[in-house]
Design a protein around this motif. Sequence first.
Motif, PDB file in Angstrom:
ATOM      1  N   ASN A 247       1.020  -1.347  -0.461  1.00 14.49           N
ATOM      2  CA  ASN A 247       0.364   0.073  -0.064  1.00 14.49           C
ATOM      3  C   ASN A 247       0.797   1.305  -0.196  1.00 14.49           C
ATOM      4  OD1 ASN A 247      -2.535  -1.178  -0.065  1.00 14.49           O
ATOM      5  ND2 ASN A 247      -2.476  -1.556   2.133  1.00 14.49           N
ATOM      6  N   ALA A 248       2.305   0.813   0.655  1.00 14.07           N
ATOM      7  CA  ALA A 248       3.116   2.593   0.324  1.00 14.07           C
ATOM      8  C   ALA A 248       3.766   2.499  -0.569  1.00 14.07           C
ATOM      9  CB  ALA A 248       3.870   2.267   1.694  1.00 14.07           C
ATOM     10  N   SER A 249       3.566   1.393  -1.793  1.00 10.07           N
ATOM     11  CA  SER A 249       3.534   1.699  -3.402  1.00 10.07           C
ATOM     12  C   SER A 249       4.051   2.473  -3.684  1.00 10.07           C
ATOM     13  CB  SER A 249       4.123   0.295  -3.438  1.00 10.07           C
ATOM     14  OG  SER A 249       4.710   0.080  -5.221  1.00 10.07           O
ATOM     15  N   SER A 250       4.722   3.468  -4.492  1.00 14.09           N
ATOM     16  CA  SER A 250       4.488   4.901  -5.500  1.00 14.09           C
ATOM     17  C   SER A 250       3.671   4.307  -6.563  1.00 14.09           C
ATOM     18  CB  SER A 250       5.702   5.185  -6.358  1.00 14.09           C
ATOM     19  OG  SER A 250       6.817   3.769  -6.608  1.00 14.09           O
ATOM     20  N   ASP A 251       3.525   2.236  -7.024  1.00  8.89           N
ATOM     21  CA  ASP A 251       2.458   2.267  -7.949  1.00  8.89           C
ATOM     22  C   ASP A 251       1.088   2.143  -7.586  1.00  8.89           C
ATOM     23  OD1 ASP A 251       4.742   0.444  -8.752  1.00  8.89           O
ATOM     24  OD2 ASP A 251       4.708  -0.804  -8.171  1.00  8.89           O
ATOM     25  N   ARG A 252       1.154   2.374  -6.365  1.00  8.12           N
ATOM     26  CA  ARG A 252      -0.316   2.789  -5.820  1.00  8.12           C
ATOM     27  C   ARG A 252      -1.064   4.042  -6.704  1.00  8.12           C
ATOM     28  NH1 ARG A 252       1.461  -1.490  -5.056  1.00  8.12           N
ATOM     29  NH2 ARG A 252       0.592  -1.319  -7.058  1.00  8.12           N
TER      30      ARG A 252
ATOM     31  N   ILE B  55      -0.427   5.069  -9.518  1.00  8.20           N
ATOM     32  CA  ILE B  55      -0.831   4.999 -10.471  1.00  8.20           C
ATOM     33  C   ILE B  55      -2.209   4.385 -11.075  1.00  8.20           C
ATOM     34  CG2 ILE B  55      -0.217   4.030 -12.177  1.00  8.20           C
ATOM     35  CD1 ILE B  55       2.857   4.699 -11.902  1.00  8.20           C
ATOM     36  N   ASP B  56      -2.354   2.670 -10.286  1.00 14.57           N
ATOM     37  CA  ASP B  56      -3.481   2.167 -10.042  1.00 14.57           C
ATOM     38  C   ASP B  56      -4.435   2.678  -9.284  1.00 14.57           C
ATOM     39  OD1 ASP B  56      -2.206   1.034  -8.110  1.00 14.57           O
ATOM     40  OD2 ASP B  56      -1.507  -0.838  -8.708  1.00 14.57           O
ATOM     41  N   LYS B  57      -4.095   2.978  -8.118  1.00 14.58           N
ATOM     42  CA  LYS B  57      -5.030   3.228  -7.337  1.00 14.58           C
ATOM     43  C   LYS B  57      -5.869   2.223  -6.357  1.00 14.58           C
ATOM     44  CE  LYS B  57      -5.001   7.907  -9.125  1.00 14.58           C
ATOM     45  NZ  LYS B  57      -4.004   8.439  -8.048  1.00 14.58           N
ATOM     46  N   GLN B  58      -5.091   1.257  -6.900  1.00 14.23           N
ATOM     47  CA  GLN B  58      -5.507   0.614  -5.677  1.00 14.23           C
ATOM     48  C   GLN B  58      -5.038   0.203  -4.261  1.00 14.23           C
ATOM     49  OE1 GLN B  58      -7.250  -1.970  -7.028  1.00 14.23           O
ATOM     50  NE2 GLN B  58      -7.133  -0.951  -8.646  1.00 14.23           N
ATOM     51  N   ILE B  59      -6.026  -0.499  -3.393  1.00 12.16           N
ATOM     52  CA  ILE B  59      -5.588  -0.375  -1.616  1.00 12.16           C
ATOM     53  C   ILE B  59      -5.682  -2.014  -1.734  1.00 12.16           C
ATOM     54  CG2 ILE B  59      -5.484   0.458   0.582  1.00 12.16           C
ATOM     55  CD1 ILE B  59      -4.155   2.188  -1.068  1.00 12.16           C
ATOM     56  N   MET B  60      -4.549  -2.774  -0.465  1.00 13.50           N
ATOM     57  CA  MET B  60      -5.526  -3.623  -0.533  1.00 13.50           C
ATOM     58  C   MET B  60      -5.628  -4.262   1.430  1.00 13.50           C
ATOM     59  SD  MET B  60      -2.587  -7.272  -0.397  1.00 13.50           S
ATOM     60  CE  MET B  60      -2.693  -7.105  -2.238  1.00 13.50           C
TER      61      MET B  60
END
Length: 524
Positions: free
Chosen positions: A306-311, A313-318
């Motif tokens: 959830n802390a990744s910079s990829d989030r 972009i993809d707006k995904q939260i686990m």
Amino acid sequence: MSNSMEESQKECQYKSESPHKLHQQIISVAKLLNEDSLTIPEYQRPYKWNQQNIASLFNDIKTQSDKPAYRLGTIVLHSSENDEGNIVLNIVDGQQRTLTLMLTVMAIIKYYNLDDSSQPESEQTIREVLGNLTQSVPKLAEHQKFASDISVYNLHTNFQEILRVISRGELSIDHIDFLLHKCQVVIFILEDESEAFQFFDSQNSRGKELYPHDLLKAFHLREFDTDDQELKAKTVAYWEKLDDDKLAKLFAHHLFRIKHWSQRKSARSFTKNHIDVFKGINLDKDHLPPYAQTLLITKHYIDQYNASSDRVIDKQIMPYPFQLDQTIVNGQRFFDMVQHYHTLIKQIKQAPVYDATLRKLKDTDCHAIMDTDSSCCSVVLSNHTLNTRASAIIHTLNTYSEGHRKGDKYSRNLFDNALIYYIDKFGTQDLSQAIEAIFIWAYSMRLTEYAVRLSTLDNTAKSYDGIFRIIQQSISAKEILVTNKLSINKTAVDKNNKPINEDADSASKHYKIYKLFKHLNYLV
């Protein structure tokens, strides 16, 4: 000065101040037990702490032992003179804790054989930790008198339990050092006995009594793995939005009952004695046991994902994969867990109901239980549309007029908690069939029992053949669905379910749950 100390001082604005050097002081446990004038007065209630209280105290000591200090509470004393003219400090509030601390030191002395002057050199460390307590505590214990057999029995029983804890190595020398020198109490010494009791009452009775969840909040705030105040405030924000009654019901009516019933334990009421049910493990401690490794991996993977910079972009939260059966992770995850289950329970209790035109229904009675209308609505629960039978069950339970009765409320609680437990473990897999199985099981007691009491609810829920045990032991939803959904003898049910209105037509004079059983073909 701590906030708790300031609040305690505000509670005690009396004209006379105690001249005693310990008055309004924060002192260590060692300093408290070195006070040879401490006395248990005759008017004190019996000593009633049990092994669960002992375990809770020692667990707190072990979990907090990496902190610079840990507050054990307030001790209220009344200063007076005895027949010899000596000052005695009568314990008005704090007897249970003080006696338990004395027992602990006595057990340490016995285990390490410190009353023997020829003790081996290897025991010097514990002697240094105890200091003067090896002489002062036995003397302090010797001059206490207990008229109650209850006190004598509990003192003996707890002493043996503490001795067992020490002999098993569960209370190390480092833990003992922390208990005696880093654990603290706040001391109030009052000269007037009536003022002492007035202060005791103000500490324990003024305003609303602390709920068990208040104690859990304090514990888990201390267990946070960071001093980041902004993160703490953000994490606790959802909790703070809920009023005390809602939080009390969440724990007492749902979380506590599900956790206990799944283990076939009684869960009639949730009190301060049960808060250890919601204390788990601090994953930031060193030397975690093997079972905690999966929790540690899950925690750090979720946080990292959830802390990744990829989030960005993809707006995904686990979301964290909470399970009611799993060990509770102390600190932040505890507050996240409360939010998770409060949201899930709201979804179940407020599931939207739609008619054939997809218009939301609110308080309209369910007509599916009428022979002339087999499917009047559809219910969406956890984003899953239920079949007509399960929809009729949910809609009826939400709208039928007799639902306010005590027995019906108990039955609804049994149904809701079993459904929460099912969804928690299996999600929406075969959800409609599960709702039907759970309904028949939960409400059978409402039809077959003349009166449903709290004891009826508790005994049904924790029974060996109950759904809670079955869900707890199942690895697939199919195992719940194949449980016996037995038909009920109509003659036996009729004895306990008289028509609501003898003059009404046959379609409307019967109890709605009775008619729903009949509609679903469970009355024979």
